[in-house]
Design a protein around this motif. Structure first.
Motif, PDB file in Angstrom:
ATOM      1  N   LEU A  58       0.862  -1.178   0.000  1.00  0.00           N
ATOM      2  CA  LEU A  58       0.000   0.000   0.000  1.00  0.00           C
ATOM      3  C   LEU A  58       0.897   1.226   0.000  1.00  0.00           C
ATOM      4  O   LEU A  58       1.957   1.230   0.638  1.00  0.00           O
ATOM      5  CB  LEU A  58      -0.906   0.014   1.225  1.00  0.00           C
ATOM      6  N   TYR A  59       0.435   2.280  -0.681  1.00  0.00           N
ATOM      7  CA  TYR A  59       1.247   3.475  -0.841  1.00  0.00           C
ATOM      8  C   TYR A  59       0.448   4.739  -0.562  1.00  0.00           C
ATOM      9  O   TYR A  59      -0.750   4.806  -0.860  1.00  0.00           O
ATOM     10  CB  TYR A  59       1.789   3.557  -2.266  1.00  0.00           C
ATOM     11  N   ALA A  60       1.146   5.721  -0.037  1.00  0.00           N
ATOM     12  CA  ALA A  60       0.565   7.053   0.018  1.00  0.00           C
ATOM     13  C   ALA A  60       0.441   7.584  -1.406  1.00  0.00           C
ATOM     14  O   ALA A  60       1.177   7.166  -2.308  1.00  0.00           O
ATOM     15  CB  ALA A  60       1.467   7.969   0.839  1.00  0.00           C
ATOM     16  N   ASP A  61      -0.470   8.525  -1.600  1.00  0.00           N
ATOM     17  CA  ASP A  61      -0.664   9.086  -2.941  1.00  0.00           C
ATOM     18  C   ASP A  61       0.640   9.665  -3.493  1.00  0.00           C
ATOM     19  O   ASP A  61       0.934   9.556  -4.692  1.00  0.00           O
ATOM     20  CB  ASP A  61      -1.735  10.179  -2.901  1.00  0.00           C
ATOM     21  N   SER A  62       1.435  10.252  -2.625  1.00  0.00           N
ATOM     22  CA  SER A  62       2.681  10.891  -3.066  1.00  0.00           C
ATOM     23  C   SER A  62       3.711   9.878  -3.565  1.00  0.00           C
ATOM     24  O   SER A  62       4.637  10.235  -4.299  1.00  0.00           O
ATOM     25  CB  SER A  62       3.278  11.709  -1.917  1.00  0.00           C
ATOM     26  N   ALA A  63       3.558   8.633  -3.141  1.00  0.00           N
ATOM     27  CA  ALA A  63       4.527   7.588  -3.506  1.00  0.00           C
ATOM     28  C   ALA A  63       4.035   6.691  -4.638  1.00  0.00           C
ATOM     29  O   ALA A  63       4.850   6.046  -5.313  1.00  0.00           O
ATOM     30  CB  ALA A  63       4.832   6.731  -2.286  1.00  0.00           C
ATOM     31  N   GLN A  64       2.739   6.647  -4.824  1.00  0.00           N
ATOM     32  CA  GLN A  64       2.152   5.741  -5.814  1.00  0.00           C
ATOM     33  C   GLN A  64       2.738   5.992  -7.205  1.00  0.00           C
ATOM     34  O   GLN A  64       2.788   7.129  -7.675  1.00  0.00           O
ATOM     35  CB  GLN A  64       0.632   5.946  -5.834  1.00  0.00           C
ATOM     36  N   GLY A  65       3.197   4.922  -7.821  1.00  0.00           N
ATOM     37  CA  GLY A  65       3.730   5.020  -9.172  1.00  0.00           C
ATOM     38  C   GLY A  65       5.199   5.374  -9.264  1.00  0.00           C
ATOM     39  O   GLY A  65       5.801   5.238 -10.336  1.00  0.00           O
ATOM     40  N   ARG A  66       5.788   5.825  -8.166  1.00  0.00           N
ATOM     41  CA  ARG A  66       7.212   6.188  -8.177  1.00  0.00           C
ATOM     42  C   ARG A  66       8.040   5.341  -7.211  1.00  0.00           C
ATOM     43  O   ARG A  66       9.221   5.086  -7.473  1.00  0.00           O
ATOM     44  CB  ARG A  66       7.391   7.660  -7.800  1.00  0.00           C
ATOM     45  N   PHE A  67       7.433   4.925  -6.114  1.00  0.00           N
ATOM     46  CA  PHE A  67       8.143   4.154  -5.089  1.00  0.00           C
ATOM     47  C   PHE A  67       7.640   2.712  -5.102  1.00  0.00           C
ATOM     48  O   PHE A  67       6.460   2.455  -5.363  1.00  0.00           O
ATOM     49  CB  PHE A  67       7.891   4.739  -3.703  1.00  0.00           C
ATOM     50  N   THR A  68       8.538   1.789  -4.757  1.00  0.00           N
ATOM     51  CA  THR A  68       8.166   0.384  -4.638  1.00  0.00           C
ATOM     52  C   THR A  68       8.755  -0.178  -3.355  1.00  0.00           C
ATOM     53  O   THR A  68       9.975  -0.111  -3.145  1.00  0.00           O
ATOM     54  CB  THR A  68       8.686  -0.432  -5.831  1.00  0.00           C
ATOM     55  N   ILE A  69       7.878  -0.737  -2.524  1.00  0.00           N
ATOM     56  CA  ILE A  69       8.325  -1.385  -1.301  1.00  0.00           C
ATOM     57  C   ILE A  69       8.414  -2.890  -1.549  1.00  0.00           C
ATOM     58  O   ILE A  69       7.576  -3.466  -2.250  1.00  0.00           O
ATOM     59  CB  ILE A  69       7.376  -1.070  -0.121  1.00  0.00           C
ATOM     60  N   SER A  70       9.456  -3.505  -0.989  1.00  0.00           N
ATOM     61  CA  SER A  70       9.620  -4.947  -1.154  1.00  0.00           C
ATOM     62  C   SER A  70      10.420  -5.477   0.027  1.00  0.00           C
ATOM     63  O   SER A  70      10.994  -4.700   0.809  1.00  0.00           O
ATOM     64  CB  SER A  70      10.334  -5.265  -2.470  1.00  0.00           C
ATOM     65  N   GLN A  71      10.457  -6.780   0.139  1.00  0.00           N
ATOM     66  CA  GLN A  71      11.216  -7.387   1.217  1.00  0.00           C
ATOM     67  C   GLN A  71      11.886  -8.665   0.738  1.00  0.00           C
ATOM     68  O   GLN A  71      11.344  -9.379  -0.105  1.00  0.00           O
ATOM     69  CB  GLN A  71      10.347  -7.652   2.449  1.00  0.00           C
ATOM     70  N   ASP A  72      13.064  -8.919   1.266  1.00  0.00           N
ATOM     71  CA  ASP A  72      13.792 -10.145   1.016  1.00  0.00           C
ATOM     72  C   ASP A  72      13.823 -10.896   2.342  1.00  0.00           C
ATOM     73  O   ASP A  72      14.593 -10.550   3.239  1.00  0.00           O
ATOM     74  CB  ASP A  72      15.214  -9.833   0.522  1.00  0.00           C
ATOM     75  N   ARG A  73      12.997 -11.912   2.453  1.00  0.00           N
ATOM     76  CA  ARG A  73      12.871 -12.603   3.735  1.00  0.00           C
ATOM     77  C   ARG A  73      14.122 -13.407   4.071  1.00  0.00           C
ATOM     78  O   ARG A  73      14.430 -13.592   5.246  1.00  0.00           O
ATOM     79  CB  ARG A  73      11.627 -13.470   3.749  1.00  0.00           C
ATOM     80  N   ALA A  74      14.819 -13.879   3.068  1.00  0.00           N
ATOM     81  CA  ALA A  74      16.046 -14.629   3.332  1.00  0.00           C
ATOM     82  C   ALA A  74      17.107 -13.732   3.955  1.00  0.00           C
ATOM     83  O   ALA A  74      17.936 -14.196   4.742  1.00  0.00           O
ATOM     84  CB  ALA A  74      16.568 -15.244   2.043  1.00  0.00           C
ATOM     85  N   LYS A  75      17.074 -12.455   3.613  1.00  0.00           N
ATOM     86  CA  LYS A  75      18.049 -11.496   4.136  1.00  0.00           C
ATOM     87  C   LYS A  75      17.484 -10.635   5.258  1.00  0.00           C
ATOM     88  O   LYS A  75      18.199  -9.773   5.783  1.00  0.00           O
ATOM     89  CB  LYS A  75      18.552 -10.596   3.004  1.00  0.00           C
ATOM     90  N   ASN A  76      16.216 -10.842   5.601  1.00  0.00           N
ATOM     91  CA  ASN A  76      15.569 -10.018   6.635  1.00  0.00           C
ATOM     92  C   ASN A  76      15.718  -8.526   6.327  1.00  0.00           C
ATOM     93  O   ASN A  76      15.993  -7.713   7.226  1.00  0.00           O
ATOM     94  CB  ASN A  76      16.150 -10.329   8.018  1.00  0.00           C
ATOM     95  N   THR A  77      15.531  -8.181   5.087  1.00  0.00           N
ATOM     96  CA  THR A  77      15.751  -6.807   4.655  1.00  0.00           C
ATOM     97  C   THR A  77      14.532  -6.266   3.913  1.00  0.00           C
ATOM     98  O   THR A  77      13.995  -6.939   3.033  1.00  0.00           O
ATOM     99  CB  THR A  77      17.004  -6.696   3.769  1.00  0.00           C
ATOM    100  N   LEU A  78      14.148  -5.075   4.278  1.00  0.00           N
ATOM    101  CA  LEU A  78      13.064  -4.330   3.642  1.00  0.00           C
ATOM    102  C   LEU A  78      13.685  -3.279   2.742  1.00  0.00           C
ATOM    103  O   LEU A  78      14.708  -2.683   3.095  1.00  0.00           O
ATOM    104  CB  LEU A  78      12.205  -3.650   4.710  1.00  0.00           C
ATOM    105  N   TYR A  79      13.054  -3.044   1.593  1.00  0.00           N
ATOM    106  CA  TYR A  79      13.583  -2.056   0.639  1.00  0.00           C
ATOM    107  C   TYR A  79      12.524  -1.025   0.279  1.00  0.00           C
ATOM    108  O   TYR A  79      11.327  -1.286   0.353  1.00  0.00           O
ATOM    109  CB  TYR A  79      14.040  -2.750  -0.643  1.00  0.00           C
ATOM    110  N   LEU A  80      13.008   0.120  -0.125  1.00  0.00           N
ATOM    111  CA  LEU A  80      12.150   1.124  -0.745  1.00  0.00           C
ATOM    112  C   LEU A  80      12.898   1.658  -1.958  1.00  0.00           C
ATOM    113  O   LEU A  80      13.882   2.397  -1.817  1.00  0.00           O
ATOM    114  CB  LEU A  80      11.798   2.260   0.208  1.00  0.00           C
ATOM    115  N   GLN A  81      12.445   1.261  -3.138  1.00  0.00           N
ATOM    116  CA  GLN A  81      13.001   1.775  -4.382  1.00  0.00           C
ATOM    117  C   GLN A  81      12.267   3.061  -4.734  1.00  0.00           C
ATOM    118  O   GLN A  81      11.041   3.056  -4.857  1.00  0.00           O
ATOM    119  CB  GLN A  81      12.843   0.755  -5.510  1.00  0.00           C
TER     120      GLN A  81
END
Length: 122
Positions: A58-81
């Motif tokens: 889920l994204y705020a309107d300001s982030a929609q279409g430009r930001f992508t959140i994801s997670q790598d569970r093997a690395k226990n790492t969250l990302y924000l592109q």
């Protein structure tokens, strides 16, 4: 106790990209909503992007279409592109976790990292 540590901030020109990372305690992603907040000087911290235990995002309107959140569970790492960055994206960005795996946009977040600074120049 959940521990979070952000990295990846920096300075870019408008239109550029950055990828933020957040190292989390093991197994956090299995039981917690994860998200990103940001706070510009003199303003309140605001919600940016969230991901549930089922992978729903889920994204705020300001982030929609430009930001992508994801997670790598093997690395226990969250990302924000973050792409096509704008000067108004300049802020301290915080990784956060909330108990529970759904309704992530509206949950109260219990844990925050120390933050990483993003500065976008025009």
């Amino acid at each position: 106790q959940v521990q979070l540590a952000e990295s990846g901030g920096g300075s870019v020109q408008a239109g550029g990209s950055l990828r933020l990372a957040c190292a989390a305690s093991q197994y956090t992603f299995l039981t917690h909503c994860m998200g990103w907040f940001r706070q510009a000087p003199g303003t309140e911290r605001v919600r940016v992007a969230f991901i549930g235990t089922d992978g729903r995002t889920l994204y705020a309107d300001s982030a929609q279409g430009r930001f992508t959140i994801s997670q790598d569970r093997a690395k226990n790492t969250l990302y924000l592109q973050m792409n096509n960055l704008k000067p108004e994206d300049t802020a301290m960005y915080y990784c956060a976790a909330a108990r529970g795996g759904d309704m992530c946009y509206i949950r109260e977040y219990d844990y925050f990292g120390q933050g990483t600074q993003v500065t976008v120049s025009s």
